[in-house]
Design an enzyme around this catalytic site. Structure first.
Site, PDB file in Angstrom:
ATOM      1  N   SER A  27       0.834  -1.196   0.000  1.00 30.69           N
ATOM      2  CA  SER A  27       0.000   0.000   0.000  1.00 30.69           C
ATOM      3  C   SER A  27       0.878   1.260   0.000  1.00 30.69           C
ATOM      4  CB  SER A  27      -0.972  -0.042   1.180  1.00 30.69           C
ATOM      5  OG  SER A  27      -1.988   0.912   1.044  1.00 30.69           O
TER       6      SER A  27
ATOM      7  N   ASP B 255     -10.165  -5.567  -3.393  1.00 31.70           N
ATOM      8  CA  ASP B 255      -9.587  -4.529  -2.545  1.00 31.70           C
ATOM      9  C   ASP B 255     -10.497  -3.299  -2.563  1.00 31.70           C
ATOM     10  OD1 ASP B 255      -7.947  -2.376  -1.548  1.00 31.70           O
ATOM     11  OD2 ASP B 255      -6.160  -3.549  -2.043  1.00 31.70           O
TER      12      ASP B 255
ATOM     13  N   HIS C 147      -7.363  -6.082   0.780  1.00 31.93           N
ATOM     14  CA  HIS C 147      -6.191  -5.256   1.088  1.00 31.93           C
ATOM     15  C   HIS C 147      -5.442  -5.736   2.337  1.00 31.93           C
ATOM     16  CE1 HIS C 147      -4.081  -1.506   0.148  1.00 31.93           C
ATOM     17  NE2 HIS C 147      -4.066  -1.184   1.427  1.00 31.93           N
TER      18      HIS C 147
END
Length: 284
Positions: free
Chosen positions: A150, A226, A259
């Site tokens: 991320s 995600d 995620h």
């Protein structure tokens, strides 16, 4: 101040350590974690940097990813620094949000007040840690690769693209690939770097590839379930940048994955194997 070991655990015949030290670059005390595989008992081993995402510390990856098994198998060390400077005098988001300030350093060098004194994570990762680690651990900083998740995926990509001679390879899970074009990046960059959007491009992997960044072995994994994919991560922009600029990258999309660290744990073994092969080829 020299590095101090504060915890140690045996893990897959290697050693999982947590340390702290005074970070001159960041002007604060910092924590970090490193896994030393069993091979490190005999000789210095290659070093793989892991950069974590928003709200994380140096402990999330160590405790959740299950990476030590693969690091021991391939004989690589993994260092996991914190995601931002910390301390009572380190500024935080005045609105108390989680996407700016503590836990959200974005792996850049801030140029604006009040951030620029402490928020220099780019220099910390690229300069201070590579000098500190081999003084304390049996690692070879000349054999290094980098990966992250991320915000940390963004950091890994940007750092590697700026320093292709320093890293044998780069990979990322669900990276923020175009921070100049997403809400997380726009908020952070406007505070840390100011209003000049041209200055932001130095920390945008799509912009760096478009500007002709040298080729590095690159692996990207993105979950298609995600929640942040469309609004923040924008993987399609990296796919487009690579295609338009003939930049070779393996970008894999995975149906059903989100995620979380469940996603990371599912594919971390292939990432460590990818880096181990690149490190071996670079050494050869």
């Amino acid at each position: 101040m020299s590095l101090e070991i504060i915890t140690e655990n045996r893990c897959f015949e290697g050693r999982q350590l947590r340390f702290r030290h005074r970070a001159e670059t960041l002007d604060c005390d910092m924590h970090g974690a490193i896994y030393l595989p069993p091979q490190a008992a005999r000789e210095p081993v290659p070093l793989l940097y892991w950069l974590s995402g928003l709200t994380c510390t140096d402990e999330n990856f160590v405790q959740k990813a299950g990476a030590q098994r693969y690091a021991a198998e391939h004989g690589v060390a993994i260092v996991a620094p914190d995601t931002s400077p910390r301390g009572d005098d380190v500024p935080d988001d005045p609105e108390g949000s989680w996407d700016l300030g503590l836990g959200a350093g974005f792996y850049l060098n801030a140029s604006q007040d009040p951030w620029q004194r402490h928020y220099r994570m780019y220099d910390y990762i690229t300069d201070e840690l590579p000098e500190l680690l081999p003084e304390a651990f049996p690692v070879d900083p000349e054999r290094s690769s980098i990966f992250g998740h991320s915000m940390g995926g963004h950091g890994a990509l940007v750092i590697a693209l700026h320093n292709p001679a320093r890293y044998a390879s780069v990979s990322a899970f669900a990276p923020i690939v175009a921070p100049t074009r997403c809400p997380w990046g726009e908020k952070a960059f406007s505070h840390y770097l100011g209003p000049d959007r041209e200055a932001w491009k130095a920390y945008d992997s799509c912009e760096l590839i478009a500007a002709g960044a040298p080729q590095l072995p690159m692996l990207i994994d993105q979950g298609e379930a995600d929640n942040f994919l469309e609004s923040q991560l924008k993987t399609e922009l990296l796919e487009q940048a690579c295609q338009e600029n003939s930049y070779e990258a393996t970008i894999r999309r995975h149906p059903g994955y989100d995620h979380s660290y469940y996603f990371i744990a599912s594919f971390v073994g292939s990432h460590i194997g990818f880096h181990a092969r690149a490190l071996e080829q670079a050494a050869g």
